[in-house]
Design an enzyme around this catalytic site. Structure first.
Site, PDB file in Angstrom:
ATOM      1  N   CYS A  77       8.436  18.586 -32.314  1.00  0.00           N
ATOM      2  CA  CYS A  77       7.720  18.428 -31.051  1.00  0.00           C
ATOM      3  C   CYS A  77       8.021  17.057 -30.433  1.00  0.00           C
ATOM      4  CB  CYS A  77       6.227  18.665 -31.257  1.00  0.00           C
ATOM      5  SG  CYS A  77       5.314  18.919 -29.717  1.00  0.00           S
ATOM      6  N   HIS A 175       6.246  24.065 -33.211  1.00  0.00           N
ATOM      7  CA  HIS A 175       5.591  23.619 -34.444  1.00  0.00           C
ATOM      8  C   HIS A 175       5.859  24.645 -35.545  1.00  0.00           C
ATOM      9  CE1 HIS A 175       3.235  20.221 -32.836  1.00  0.00           C
ATOM     10  NE2 HIS A 175       3.237  20.935 -31.719  1.00  0.00           N
ATOM     11  N   GLU A 177       5.122  24.558 -38.595  1.00  0.00           N
ATOM     12  CA  GLU A 177       3.970  24.650 -39.491  1.00  0.00           C
ATOM     13  C   GLU A 177       2.872  25.554 -38.931  1.00  0.00           C
ATOM     14  OE1 GLU A 177       2.825  21.341 -36.707  1.00  0.00           O
ATOM     15  OE2 GLU A 177       4.666  22.150 -37.585  1.00  0.00           O
TER      16      GLU A 177
END
Length: 212
Positions: A77, A175, A177
Site C-alpha cells: 500500500c 493489502h 493480509e
C-alpha cells in the site's frame, strides 16, 4: 527463515504479522538497521499520509537503508508508493527505487477506492497460482500509473499499477493480509520467491530446449 516487518510508525504491522503466522512463519517488527539487513525477507508496510510517513523514515535513517537492501523486499500500500520517486500526496519525494510517480485519482470520482477489486495481467512468480481477475482488498486515494515495471493491474476509473517489480523489490497496492485466499497465496509466494524464480528459469530452459 528470518522475516522483518519494518516498524516506523506508519503501518498496519500487526495484521501483517498475524497473516505471516497463519502461513507458519514468525516475523519480527523492527526499525533496527542490523536486524533488517540480517533478515531473509523484508516487508515494508504503510498506512496514512505520504509526507508524514517519509518524515518518520528519515527520522530513523530507514530512508537510506531500504533502497540498499539486497534481499527480497515487499512494499504494501503506502509502502509501495513510498518506494517511488515522487507522490502528489504532500508533494513528497520518495525512496526512488521505482522511477514511477504517484498520482491522485480524479477528484470527480469516488475517492478513496475502498473495497474489493480485480487484479489482472499478472506477471512474475509473485502471482504463481493466483487467477486472472482474482479479487483483492484496496483502500487508497493515490495510485501509480501503469509503467514498464508493472506486474499486475487494476481498473478504477483508469487502469493502474496494482503490483510492481524491479530487481529484489516488489510492491503491491492492495493489502494481501486482508485479501482472503488470493492475498495469502501472494504472501506465501513472496516468502518463497527465490525458489519460484529458480523453478521458472528451469521451466523456461526446458521449453527453449524443446523448441530447438
Amino acid at each position: 527463515m528470518k522475516i522483518a516487518i519494518i516498524n516506523y510508525g506508519a503501518g498496519n504491522i500487526q495484521s501483517i504479522k498475524f497473516a505471516i503466522q497463519r502461513l507458519g512463519f514468525e516475523a519480527v517488527l523492527s526499525s533496527d538497521e542490523a536486524e533488517i539487513r540480517a533478515a531473509d525477507k523484508v516487508i515494508f508496510p504503510g498506512v496514512g499520509e505520504a509526507s508524514s510517513a517519509m518524515k518518520m523514515l528519515r527520522s530513523t535513517g530507514l530512508d537510506k537503508v531500504i533502497p540498499t537492501l539486497k534481499q527480497p523486499v515487499l512494499g504494501i500500500c503506502l509502502g509501495m508508493q513510498l518506494m517511488c520517486e515522487h507522490s502528489e500526496e504532500g508533494d513528497t519525494r520518495g525512496l526512488g527505487i521505482f522511477k514511477a510517480k504517484v498520482e491522485r485519482f480524479d477528484s470527480s470520482n469516488k475517492v478513496p477506492q475502498i473495497g474489493w477489486n480485480k487484479i489482472f495481467n499478472l506477471k512474475t512468480p509473485l502471482f504463481n497460482g493466483v487467477k486472472e481477475n482474482d479479487y483483492v482488498y484496496l483502500v487508497h486515494s493515490y495510485y501509480i500509473p501503469e509503467c514498464a515495471e508493472t506486474i499486475a493491474s487494476t481498473e478504477y476509473v483508469v487502469e493502474y499499477t496494482s503490483a510492481i517489480h524491479k530487481d529484489n523489490f516488489y510492491g503491491v497496492q492492495f493489502h494481501p493480509e486482508k485479501s482472503s485466499s488470493a492475498g495469502e497465496l501472494i504472501l506465501k509466494n513472496f516468502l518463497n520467491i527465490e525458489s519460484l524464480i529458480a523453478t521458472a528459469a528451469v521451466n523456461r530452459k526446458q521449453e527453449e530446449d524443446l523448441i530447438k
